[in-house]
Design a protein around this motif. Sequence first.
Motif, PDB file in Angstrom:
ATOM      1  N   SER A  77       7.741  -8.356  40.211  1.00 29.38           N
ATOM      2  CA  SER A  77       8.949  -7.947  39.485  1.00 29.38           C
ATOM      3  C   SER A  77       9.045  -8.686  38.159  1.00 29.38           C
ATOM      4  CB  SER A  77      10.192  -8.245  40.336  1.00 29.38           C
ATOM      5  OG  SER A  77      10.308  -9.627  40.598  1.00 29.38           O
ATOM      6  N   GLY A  78       9.444  -7.954  37.134  1.00 29.62           N
ATOM      7  CA  GLY A  78       9.555  -8.539  35.801  1.00 29.62           C
ATOM      8  C   GLY A  78       8.299  -8.413  34.979  1.00 29.62           C
ATOM      9  N   LEU A  79       7.189  -7.998  35.590  1.00 27.40           N
ATOM     10  CA  LEU A  79       5.932  -7.824  34.859  1.00 27.40           C
ATOM     11  C   LEU A  79       5.722  -6.322  34.640  1.00 27.40           C
ATOM     12  CD1 LEU A  79       3.598 -10.403  36.677  1.00 27.40           C
ATOM     13  CD2 LEU A  79       5.073 -10.748  34.673  1.00 27.40           C
ATOM     14  N   LYS A  80       6.011  -5.862  33.436  1.00 25.18           N
ATOM     15  CA  LYS A  80       5.982  -4.430  33.152  1.00 25.18           C
ATOM     16  C   LYS A  80       4.565  -3.858  33.111  1.00 25.18           C
ATOM     17  CE  LYS A  80      10.306  -4.618  30.511  1.00 25.18           C
ATOM     18  NZ  LYS A  80      10.961  -4.378  29.203  1.00 25.18           N
ATOM     19  N   LYS A  81       3.589  -4.695  32.755  1.00 26.53           N
ATOM     20  CA  LYS A  81       2.213  -4.200  32.647  1.00 26.53           C
ATOM     21  C   LYS A  81       1.490  -4.158  33.985  1.00 26.53           C
ATOM     22  CE  LYS A  81       1.451  -5.900  27.906  1.00 26.53           C
ATOM     23  NZ  LYS A  81       0.598  -6.766  27.055  1.00 26.53           N
ATOM     24  N   ALA A  82       2.006  -4.880  34.969  1.00 26.12           N
ATOM     25  CA  ALA A  82       1.261  -5.082  36.217  1.00 26.12           C
ATOM     26  C   ALA A  82       1.697  -4.128  37.324  1.00 26.12           C
ATOM     27  CB  ALA A  82       1.421  -6.521  36.683  1.00 26.12           C
ATOM     28  N   ARG A  83       0.717  -3.720  38.108  1.00 28.69           N
ATOM     29  CA  ARG A  83       0.978  -3.023  39.357  1.00 28.69           C
ATOM     30  C   ARG A  83       0.033  -3.588  40.415  1.00 28.69           C
ATOM     31  NH1 ARG A  83      -2.527   1.033  41.013  1.00 28.69           N
ATOM     32  NH2 ARG A  83      -4.194   1.567  39.563  1.00 28.69           N
ATOM     33  N   THR A  84       0.370  -3.399  41.668  1.00 26.89           N
ATOM     34  CA  THR A  84      -0.431  -3.959  42.745  1.00 26.89           C
ATOM     35  C   THR A  84      -1.058  -2.860  43.588  1.00 26.89           C
ATOM     36  OG1 THR A  84       1.428  -4.084  44.275  1.00 26.89           O
ATOM     37  CG2 THR A  84       1.048  -5.994  42.858  1.00 26.89           C
TER      38      THR A  84
END
Length: 356
Positions: A40-47
């Motif tokens: 959460s809070g990381l707009k560029k990241a996905r898991t």
Amino acid sequence: MKIGIIGAGKVGATIATLLESCRFCRAVVLGDARSDVEVSGLKKARTVTLNVKEAAELAALVKKCDAVVSAAPYFLNKTIAQACAERGVSYFDLTEDVHTTNFVRALAKDAKATFMPQCGLAPGAINIVGGDLASSLDNVRQCEMRVGALPLFASNQMKYYLSWSTAGLINEYCQLGEALHGGKRITTLPLDGVERLTVDGVEYEAFNTSGGVATMCETFEGKVGELNYKTMRYPGHRDLMRFMLQDLNLADRQELLTQIFDQEVPLTDHDVVVFYVSVVGTVKGRLVQRSFVKKMRGAVVQRRTLSAIQLTTAAGVVAILELFAGGKLGAGFVKQESVPLKAFLATKWGGRVYGA
């Protein structure tokens, strides 16, 4: 550039956190065996949920990335590097394991992609600094590299709390190392070569561990008289580790010792990284000493509290990724000491963490 990070533990998540503010990175995919990784809070990241041992899952992640960083346990790196080599994707890792580095080097032969293991703190930034200082002298008598990832305070007998990978810690305490003596490469015994040093009025002990010297012995053989890397701890730690690993013969049961440490040694976020490089040699016939010494603490980045070991390790590899994105790294196997210190410090996170 789209960057894949395999292993979303403390360091992997921190790498994603630092990449959030980097213009060269447009997207990050974090692969981990756990399904509850929080970004959460990381707009560029996905898991994505990833089992590295499942070839199809690993291939699906790798082929979608411009570069892959392994922040997984060192014993998984060979599998990840192999997947990158098969698909021509550039590969970076944080390993201190010499056998893994040699494996990656063999994979990188004639490769068009970049393969650069041993990024991070030590090996990593310490070799960039050490190599640069050694190269600044006409003749080098001595190059000493010392790093300690330490708790700010500890009340147990070991004077140590865990702050990074337990498996990696035990591995570097057990494996043979390398150094230069009289300009020639020698093998060093783990936990040997104990010395005392003082930084900012605090006394530390330093002793041989594996991996931190990276490829510098090969690079500087015949050019530097004495070159070595040692791990720093508070005095007394090494004797207790030697008792467990050698007297109790737990060096042959690393998995058991890792389990004991994970169960009984507390984790801490209150840590400090002590970074020490000293070279002695001549410039135009005059004997000089040059050094690079820092104590580095954690920080809050993207509203996430990062420990010193998280920040310094992640900054090392993110700086290298920035240089890669800018076309400043070559193809094939790339050594840490081939990176100019000036270029490293000119990167966003290399400069912010390791700069003045």
